[in-house]
Design an enzyme around this catalytic site. Structure first.
Site, PDB file in Angstrom:
ATOM      1  N   HIS A  60      45.265  57.124  79.809  1.00  0.00           N
ATOM      2  CA  HIS A  60      43.923  56.591  79.581  1.00  0.00           C
ATOM      3  C   HIS A  60      43.948  55.253  78.844  1.00  0.00           C
ATOM      4  CE1 HIS A  60      39.508  57.774  78.590  1.00  0.00           C
ATOM      5  NE2 HIS A  60      39.648  56.460  78.575  1.00  0.00           N
ATOM      6  N   LEU A  63      42.490  48.132  80.790  1.00  0.00           N
ATOM      7  CA  LEU A  63      43.181  46.841  80.853  1.00  0.00           C
ATOM      8  C   LEU A  63      42.180  45.696  80.969  1.00  0.00           C
ATOM      9  CD1 LEU A  63      46.141  47.702  83.285  1.00  0.00           C
ATOM     10  CD2 LEU A  63      46.091  47.868  80.793  1.00  0.00           C
ATOM     11  N   ASN A  94      36.360  51.076  84.796  1.00  0.00           N
ATOM     12  CA  ASN A  94      35.085  50.448  84.372  1.00  0.00           C
ATOM     13  C   ASN A  94      35.245  48.945  84.146  1.00  0.00           C
ATOM     14  OD1 ASN A  94      36.635  50.930  82.047  1.00  0.00           O
ATOM     15  ND2 ASN A  94      34.860  51.302  80.734  1.00  0.00           N
ATOM     16  N   ASP A 152      35.067  57.074  83.815  1.00  0.00           N
ATOM     17  CA  ASP A 152      35.149  56.829  82.370  1.00  0.00           C
ATOM     18  C   ASP A 152      34.196  55.747  81.872  1.00  0.00           C
ATOM     19  OD1 ASP A 152      36.182  57.448  79.831  1.00  0.00           O
ATOM     20  OD2 ASP A 152      37.284  55.566  79.852  1.00  0.00           O
ATOM     21  N   HIS A 179      35.237  61.962  81.483  1.00  0.00           N
ATOM     22  CA  HIS A 179      34.593  61.528  80.234  1.00  0.00           C
ATOM     23  C   HIS A 179      33.337  62.394  80.107  1.00  0.00           C
ATOM     24  CE1 HIS A 179      32.666  58.224  77.624  1.00  0.00           C
ATOM     25  NE2 HIS A 179      31.637  58.984  77.975  1.00  0.00           N
ATOM     26  N   ASP A 305      43.204  55.957  75.029  1.00  0.00           N
ATOM     27  CA  ASP A 305      41.893  55.339  75.276  1.00  0.00           C
ATOM     28  C   ASP A 305      41.869  53.907  74.713  1.00  0.00           C
ATOM     29  OD1 ASP A 305      39.361  54.930  76.200  1.00  0.00           O
ATOM     30  OD2 ASP A 305      38.373  56.272  74.775  1.00  0.00           O
ATOM     31  N   HIS A 309      38.467  44.934  72.747  1.00  0.00           N
ATOM     32  CA  HIS A 309      37.250  44.118  72.690  1.00  0.00           C
ATOM     33  C   HIS A 309      37.574  42.895  71.842  1.00  0.00           C
ATOM     34  CE1 HIS A 309      34.641  47.133  74.486  1.00  0.00           C
ATOM     35  NE2 HIS A 309      35.084  48.044  73.643  1.00  0.00           N
ATOM     36  N   GLY A 324      34.858  51.413  71.022  1.00  0.00           N
ATOM     37  CA  GLY A 324      36.245  51.407  71.467  1.00  0.00           C
ATOM     38  C   GLY A 324      37.194  50.692  70.540  1.00  0.00           C
TER      39      GLY A 324
HETATM   40  N1  LIG Z   1      36.134  54.832  74.379  1.00  0.00           N
HETATM   41  C1  LIG Z   1      35.357  53.825  74.109  1.00  0.00           C
HETATM   42  O1  LIG Z   1      34.817  53.776  73.026  1.00  0.00           O
HETATM   43  N2  LIG Z   1      35.155  52.828  74.997  1.00  0.00           N
HETATM   44  C2  LIG Z   1      35.665  52.734  76.333  1.00  0.00           C
HETATM   45  C3  LIG Z   1      34.939  53.605  77.300  1.00  0.00           C
HETATM   46  C4  LIG Z   1      35.347  55.061  77.266  1.00  0.00           C
HETATM   47  O2  LIG Z   1      36.531  55.386  77.149  1.00  0.00           O
HETATM   48  O3  LIG Z   1      34.493  55.929  77.402  1.00  0.00           O
HETATM   49  C5  LIG Z   1      35.588  51.276  76.772  1.00  0.00           C
HETATM   50  O4  LIG Z   1      35.696  50.998  77.972  1.00  0.00           O
HETATM   51  O5  LIG Z   1      35.469  50.407  75.908  1.00  0.00           O
HETATM   52 ZN   LIG Z   2      35.521  57.647  77.997  1.00  0.00          ZN
HETATM   53 ZN   LIG Z   3      38.211  55.202  78.062  1.00  0.00          ZN
END
Ligand SMILES: NC(=O)N[C@@H](CC(=O)O)C(=O)O
Ligand SMILES: [Zn+2]
Ligand SMILES: [Zn+2]
Length: 427
Positions: A60, A63, A94, A152, A179, A305, A309, A324
């Site tokens: 998970h 990128l 996503n 996701d 998710h 995950d 950002h 995230g």
């Molecule tokens: N986990 C997160 O807080 N953010 C993820 C999205 C996700 O994994 O649901 C993202 O794409 O930034």
């Molecule tokens: Zn998620």
């Molecule tokens: Zn994710």
């Protein structure tokens, strides 16, 4: 290129090997494993005192490529993977455009091949544009090499569509990476619903936001026979439900991320958006249940995950900043520190959760150090204690709540397809 790794502690769940031995790598393949290998190699690595494990497999990661490359791209984030000990990562769909057809799958795979660091497998979206209205071209994406599907970032709220997707996934023999978040119930929640949220005047996210969708998806997995893999589980009830599903022989597996077994919502610093992720940091009893679930085998995967950002995006209010955190460069150390030194996992179990089990779930011939296999290998120093430094990350992003946290366990080298893609000695 030939590499001889000498005298490390080989941890190979596939053959239940935990022994001091040598590994010989030739043309990208592990050609020999044994005591005191005498063959001459172009490069000899002294692995005394180090764990030698199969390269980690992250089920998970984000990128951000295509479309959000200001946050991260295939090159920067696979560099981050290599520095974290990962040799295979699953990229979530996503992106912009959403990965809902074979062309985007091929774009990411080609880019990863031309960068040439670690293996990237692009996960396909469940619905077109992740709009939750119409199924994506799932079969076509699987034919192009997608190992799984996932929506996701959100859930497929329409249960009929979610069931239809599971039927296609079952026929394609791939898992659905789920998710679990009830979109209506979550409202505008930003952190866990508890005393901290109240004190800071922030809208809360209840455990039931996650638990309700987990329950529904387990029931759909039972109805369809599709393999359901639960993403980033954060609640106590998630563990209870996975345990139930396994007792009922429903094909369910589950992952936990290092932040969810390391931090509680009490660790949050007011206004610090590096503590904002989805699902949110939960309460102590949730964290304890996740650790026990990992320990007793209920939860079989540790994934990151990894969600890069930019500083600008995160440098905002708790309400406005995106959810995230990055995770690939801290996961092995956090897992070793919290779970192995904490007495929840043996080193072998750590390798199972971070490499072997993901490979099994995805039907990949990875996660092992058997002779004849591609040489995806990671060297890990279980003695090294240091403070995490986000400024050393190879990721394009630095959004982590773990900056300056003291940990034990360091990735020393990552070898992918017989090529050294990370060497701590060169930092
Ligand atoms: N986990 C997160 O807080 N953010 C993820 C999205 C996700 O994994 O649901 C993202 O794409 O930034
Ligand atoms: Zn998620
Ligand atoms: Zn994710």
């Amino acid at each position: 290129m030939t590499i001889l790794i000498k005298g490390g502690r080989i941890l190979d769940p596939a053959t239940k090997t935990d022994d001091v031995m040598d590994l010989f790598i030739e043309d990208g393949v592990i050609t020999k494993r044994g005591k005191n290998i005498k063959k001459k190699a172009e490069k000899t690595i002294d692995a005394k005192g180090l764990y030698v494990m199969p390269g980690l497999v992250d089920m998970h990661v984000h990128l951000r490529d295509p479309g959000f490359t200001h946050k991260g791209d295939v090159e920067t984030e696979t560099r981050s993977a290599a520095r974290g000990g990962y040799t295979t990562v699953l990229a979530m769909p996503n992106t912009k455009p959403v990965v809902d057809n074979a062309d985007v799958v091929r774009y990411v795979h080609h880019k990863a091949e031309s960068v040439g660091l670690v293996h990237v497998l692009q996960v396909g979206a469940v619905t077109k544009g992740q709009q939750g209205e119409e199924l994506a071209d799932i079969k076509e994406m699987v034919e192009a090499g997608s190992p799984a599907i996932s929506e996701d970032g959100k859930s497929v709220m329409n249960s009929l569509l979610a069931r239809d997707a599971m039927l296609v996934a079952r026929d394609c023999n791939i898992p659905v990476l789920s998710h679990c978040e009830d979109k209506n119930l979550v409202g505008s929640g930003v952190v866990n619903e508890d005393e901290n949220a109240k004190r800071w005047g922030l809208a809360g996210i209840t455990n039931s936001v996650e638990d309700i969708m987990i329950a529904r998806n387990i029931l759909l997995s039972k109805d369809t026979g599709a393999h359901l893999h639960l993403c980033h589980c954060s609640t106590k009830n998630s563990v209870i439900m996975v345990k139930y599903a396994k007792l009922e022989h429903i094909p369910v597996s589950a992952e936990v991320c290092p932040h969810h077994f390391t931090l509680t919502s009490d660790d949050m610093v007011e206004g610090d958006t590096n503590y904002k992720m989805n699902p949110p940091l939960r309460r102590k009893d949730d964290v304890e249940a996740l650790k026990k679930g990992l320990s007793d085998g209920t939860m079989e995967v540790i994934s990151t995950d990894h969600a890069p950002h930019t500083a600008d995006e995160k440098n905002s209010s708790m309400v406005k900043a995106p959810f995230g955190i990055v995770g690939m460069e801290t996961a092995a150390a956090l897992t070793y520190t919290e779970l192995v030194l904490g007495g929840y996992l043996t080193p072998m179990q750590m390798v199972e959760k971070m490499s072997y089990n993901p490979a099994q779930i995805l039907h990949l011939k990875k996660g092992t150090l058997e002779e004849g296999r591609m040489a995806d290998v990671m060297l890990f120093d279980p003695e090294c204690t240091y403070a995490i430094d986000k400024n050393k990350f190879w990721s394009k992003a630095k959004n982590t709540p773990f900056h300056s946290r003291k940990v034990t366990g360091k990735v020393m080298m990552t070898i992918c397809d017989g090529k050294i893609v990370y060497d701590a000695a060169e930092e």
